[in-house]
Design an enzyme around this catalytic site. Structure first.
Site, PDB file in Angstrom:
ATOM      1  N   THR A   1      48.455 147.653  13.513  1.00  0.00           N
ATOM      2  CA  THR A   1      49.509 148.485  14.133  1.00  0.00           C
ATOM      3  C   THR A   1      48.986 149.496  15.138  1.00  0.00           C
ATOM      4  O   THR A   1      49.743 150.378  15.559  1.00  0.00           O
ATOM      5  CB  THR A   1      50.318 149.250  13.067  1.00  0.00           C
ATOM      6  OG1 THR A   1      49.432 150.156  12.409  1.00  0.00           O
ATOM      7  CG2 THR A   1      50.977 148.330  12.074  1.00  0.00           C
ATOM      8  N   TRP A   2      47.729 149.404  15.516  1.00  0.00           N
ATOM      9  CA  TRP A   2      47.226 150.358  16.505  1.00  0.00           C
ATOM     10  C   TRP A   2      47.420 149.790  17.903  1.00  0.00           C
ATOM     11  O   TRP A   2      47.062 148.629  18.099  1.00  0.00           O
ATOM     12  CB  TRP A   2      45.742 150.650  16.275  1.00  0.00           C
ATOM     13  CG  TRP A   2      45.210 151.572  17.318  1.00  0.00           C
ATOM     14  CD1 TRP A   2      45.304 152.935  17.354  1.00  0.00           C
ATOM     15  CD2 TRP A   2      44.521 151.166  18.517  1.00  0.00           C
ATOM     16  NE1 TRP A   2      44.719 153.403  18.510  1.00  0.00           N
ATOM     17  CE2 TRP A   2      44.229 152.339  19.243  1.00  0.00           C
ATOM     18  CE3 TRP A   2      44.135 149.930  19.048  1.00  0.00           C
ATOM     19  CZ2 TRP A   2      43.561 152.317  20.474  1.00  0.00           C
ATOM     20  CZ3 TRP A   2      43.471 149.895  20.268  1.00  0.00           C
ATOM     21  CH2 TRP A   2      43.188 151.093  20.971  1.00  0.00           C
TER      22      TRP A   2
ATOM     23  N   ASP B   1      48.589 146.817   8.242  1.00  0.00           N
ATOM     24  CA  ASP B   1      47.544 147.840   8.299  1.00  0.00           C
ATOM     25  C   ASP B   1      47.933 148.942   9.274  1.00  0.00           C
ATOM     26  O   ASP B   1      48.270 148.675  10.427  1.00  0.00           O
ATOM     27  CB  ASP B   1      46.225 147.215   8.774  1.00  0.00           C
ATOM     28  CG  ASP B   1      45.149 148.266   8.946  1.00  0.00           C
ATOM     29  OD1 ASP B   1      44.603 148.702   7.921  1.00  0.00           O
ATOM     30  OD2 ASP B   1      44.869 148.683  10.091  1.00  0.00           O
TER      31      ASP B   1
ATOM     32  N   TYR C   1      46.865 156.765  13.652  1.00  0.00           N
ATOM     33  CA  TYR C   1      47.362 155.924  14.749  1.00  0.00           C
ATOM     34  C   TYR C   1      48.588 156.573  15.398  1.00  0.00           C
ATOM     35  O   TYR C   1      49.612 156.796  14.748  1.00  0.00           O
ATOM     36  CB  TYR C   1      47.748 154.518  14.251  1.00  0.00           C
ATOM     37  CG  TYR C   1      46.576 153.672  13.791  1.00  0.00           C
ATOM     38  CD1 TYR C   1      45.255 154.065  13.983  1.00  0.00           C
ATOM     39  CD2 TYR C   1      46.781 152.460  13.145  1.00  0.00           C
ATOM     40  CE1 TYR C   1      44.184 153.296  13.563  1.00  0.00           C
ATOM     41  CE2 TYR C   1      45.721 151.668  12.721  1.00  0.00           C
ATOM     42  CZ  TYR C   1      44.422 152.108  12.929  1.00  0.00           C
ATOM     43  OH  TYR C   1      43.369 151.330  12.507  1.00  0.00           O
TER      44      TYR C   1
ATOM     45  N   GLN D   1      37.004 147.512   5.551  1.00  0.00           N
ATOM     46  CA  GLN D   1      37.634 147.012   6.786  1.00  0.00           C
ATOM     47  C   GLN D   1      36.657 147.224   7.944  1.00  0.00           C
ATOM     48  O   GLN D   1      36.263 148.365   8.216  1.00  0.00           O
ATOM     49  CB  GLN D   1      38.951 147.760   7.028  1.00  0.00           C
ATOM     50  CG  GLN D   1      39.727 147.195   8.197  1.00  0.00           C
ATOM     51  CD  GLN D   1      41.028 147.953   8.459  1.00  0.00           C
ATOM     52  OE1 GLN D   1      41.134 148.718   9.401  1.00  0.00           O
ATOM     53  NE2 GLN D   1      42.017 147.735   7.626  1.00  0.00           N
TER      54      GLN D   1
HETATM   55  N1  NAP Z   1      39.413 150.607  10.619  1.00  0.00           N
HETATM   56  C1  NAP Z   1      39.227 150.781  11.916  1.00  0.00           C
HETATM   57  O1  NAP Z   1      38.421 151.596  12.347  1.00  0.00           O
HETATM   58  C2  NAP Z   1      40.037 149.965  12.893  1.00  0.00           C
HETATM   59  C3  NAP Z   1      39.653 149.912  14.243  1.00  0.00           C
HETATM   60  C4  NAP Z   1      40.399 149.135  15.135  1.00  0.00           C
HETATM   61  C5  NAP Z   1      41.511 148.432  14.669  1.00  0.00           C
HETATM   62  N2  NAP Z   1      41.896 148.511  13.344  1.00  0.00           N
HETATM   63  C6  NAP Z   1      43.100 147.796  12.857  1.00  0.00           C
HETATM   64  O2  NAP Z   1      42.980 146.418  13.178  1.00  0.00           O
HETATM   65  C7  NAP Z   1      44.112 145.991  13.952  1.00  0.00           C
HETATM   66  C8  NAP Z   1      43.729 144.870  14.885  1.00  0.00           C
HETATM   67  O3  NAP Z   1      42.689 145.233  15.751  1.00  0.00           O
HETATM   68  P1  NAP Z   1      42.937 145.517  17.316  1.00  0.00           P
HETATM   69  O4  NAP Z   1      44.327 145.948  17.523  1.00  0.00           O
HETATM   70  O5  NAP Z   1      41.822 146.388  17.749  1.00  0.00           O
HETATM   71  O6  NAP Z   1      42.643 144.095  17.998  1.00  0.00           O
HETATM   72  P2  NAP Z   1      43.308 142.633  17.927  1.00  0.00           P
HETATM   73  O7  NAP Z   1      44.347 142.557  16.901  1.00  0.00           O
HETATM   74  O8  NAP Z   1      42.158 141.705  17.854  1.00  0.00           O
HETATM   75  O9  NAP Z   1      43.913 142.502  19.372  1.00  0.00           O
HETATM   76  C9  NAP Z   1      45.109 143.135  19.744  1.00  0.00           C
HETATM   77  C10 NAP Z   1      45.381 142.737  21.193  1.00  0.00           C
HETATM   78  O10 NAP Z   1      45.519 141.306  21.243  1.00  0.00           O
HETATM   79  C11 NAP Z   1      46.805 140.979  21.757  1.00  0.00           C
HETATM   80  N3  NAP Z   1      47.281 139.798  21.019  1.00  0.00           N
HETATM   81  C12 NAP Z   1      47.789 139.722  19.768  1.00  0.00           C
HETATM   82  N4  NAP Z   1      48.087 138.462  19.449  1.00  0.00           N
HETATM   83  C13 NAP Z   1      47.775 137.702  20.526  1.00  0.00           C
HETATM   84  C14 NAP Z   1      47.874 136.320  20.820  1.00  0.00           C
HETATM   85  N5  NAP Z   1      48.338 135.441  19.929  1.00  0.00           N
HETATM   86  N6  NAP Z   1      47.456 135.897  22.050  1.00  0.00           N
HETATM   87  C15 NAP Z   1      46.956 136.761  22.968  1.00  0.00           C
HETATM   88  N7  NAP Z   1      46.844 138.088  22.739  1.00  0.00           N
HETATM   89  C16 NAP Z   1      47.249 138.555  21.537  1.00  0.00           C
HETATM   90  C17 NAP Z   1      47.667 142.180  21.537  1.00  0.00           C
HETATM   91  O11 NAP Z   1      48.694 142.172  22.501  1.00  0.00           O
HETATM   92  P3  NAP Z   1      49.928 143.209  22.495  1.00  0.00           P
HETATM   93  O12 NAP Z   1      49.326 144.485  23.012  1.00  0.00           O
HETATM   94  O13 NAP Z   1      50.921 142.588  23.400  1.00  0.00           O
HETATM   95  O14 NAP Z   1      50.378 143.380  21.095  1.00  0.00           O
HETATM   96  C18 NAP Z   1      46.680 143.311  21.718  1.00  0.00           C
HETATM   97  O15 NAP Z   1      46.485 143.591  23.100  1.00  0.00           O
HETATM   98  C19 NAP Z   1      44.550 147.291  14.645  1.00  0.00           C
HETATM   99  O16 NAP Z   1      45.853 147.167  15.172  1.00  0.00           O
HETATM  100  C20 NAP Z   1      44.402 148.267  13.500  1.00  0.00           C
HETATM  101  O17 NAP Z   1      45.480 148.135  12.583  1.00  0.00           O
HETATM  102  C21 NAP Z   1      41.150 149.233  12.455  1.00  0.00           C
END
Ligand code: NAP
Length: 271
Positions: A19-20, A48, A53, A172
């Protein structure tokens, strides 16, 4: 959807939803809520989020998405290291998350820690105090289980030697084709499920992935996701703010990569 068993026996889907930075832009909020709701319908019921966030706004988006269907969702949220002291700050931080999420219990509460933090942001609370705080929140019925994020192998060892530390549910961490570091140390020794974040975002455009995607009739992002969840004990939490991506991501759970696919990806994305 395939499930992963948590240490307490609870089953969660192998694909959840990130959700970030949801909630940061009010113009996107309706799409974000619709995407999360569709994701739940498609089996990605683990969501998550974090108090950090979008300054709490992401938790409010989650609240709207689970409204009327709280029991279908498995909510993961995180306490900021600033708020990890117990009893000074953690109980109030937890109450804040509960309020924004409009629920009375968090399914999994994580310490939102990361390496290389600026000195002023580092967590100076002893691990034993944090674990004790999580266990108190559990006893109080505010959270069901707890875990950590971004713990390296040595930090996991330290955690597991704290009283109660073995009750950690997950760690995570970043994991994708382009960020395979955990395969060297964390993954082979993890006796708990790993939750993989950024499974898509950091994967570069690649002719190899494109060719594999074409063979399977799916998108490159789906191949990246299918590769991450090939392990029995890895859950991935892709973030999507639109229903088309959400549909694709859920369908990635059904992709069967072949030995040829794995071989080609291994050459293209060396550890
Ligand atoms: N614990 C930590 O420190 C930490 C750090 C980073 C992230 N997180 C968590 O992990 C989650 C996921 O990581 P993330 O957001 O960094 O990266 P991600 O989920 O790997 O990538 C998100 C990006 O990919 C795009 N996307 C999603 N599905 C797609 C698809 N099927 N085809 C093409 N592009 C696609 C999204 O587009 P849109 O923008 O259009 O949605 C967004 O720009 C976060 O949202 C958060 O909840 C945790």
């Amino acid at each position: 959807m395939r499930t992963v068993r948590l240490p307490d026996g609870t089953l969660v889907p192998v694909l959840g939803q990130g959700t970030w930075p949801m909630g940061a832009n009010t113009a996107l909020r309706a799409n974000e809520i619709a995407a999360l709701r569709l994701g739940i319908d498609l089996g990605m019921t683990l969501i998550d989020t974090a108090e950090d966030y979008s300054a709490g706004e992401a938790e409010k988006v989650v609240a709207a998405a689970i409204s009327g269907q709280r029991e279908r969702a498995f909510i993961v949220t995180k306490v900021h290291p600033f708020n990890a002291s117990f009893p000074l700050k953690m109980p109030a931080a937890c109450e804040g998350s509960l309020k924004r999420l409009r629920t009375d219990c968090i399914d999994l509460y994580l310490l939102h820690w990361w390496r290389g933090q600026l000195p002023e942001l580092r967590c100076h609370v002893p691990l034993s105090e944090i674990v004790g705080g999580f266990e108190m929140l559990k006893q109080a019925g505010k959270i069901k289980r707890w875990g950590v994020s971004n713990f390296a192998r040595d930090e996991m060892i330290m955690l597991q030697t704290c009283p109660g530390g073995v009750r950690c549910t997950t760690n995570q961490v970043p994991y994708s084709l382009n960020a395979r570091g955990i395969e060297r140390d964390l993954l082979p020794t993890a006796n708990y499920p790993i939750m993989a974040y950024s499974p898509i975002r950091v994967v570069p455009k690649s002719a190899v992935i494109n060719a594999i995607a074409t063979r399977h009739g799916v998108s490159p992002a789906q191949i990246a996701l299918a590769w991450v969840i090939r392990h029995q004990n890895v859950i991935a939490i892709p973030k999507s703010g639109n229903v088309a991506y959400t549909r694709e991501n859920a369908a990635a759970a059904d992709i069967q990569l072949t030995q040829q696919d794995y071989g080609e990806l291994e050459v293209e994305f060396r550890l």
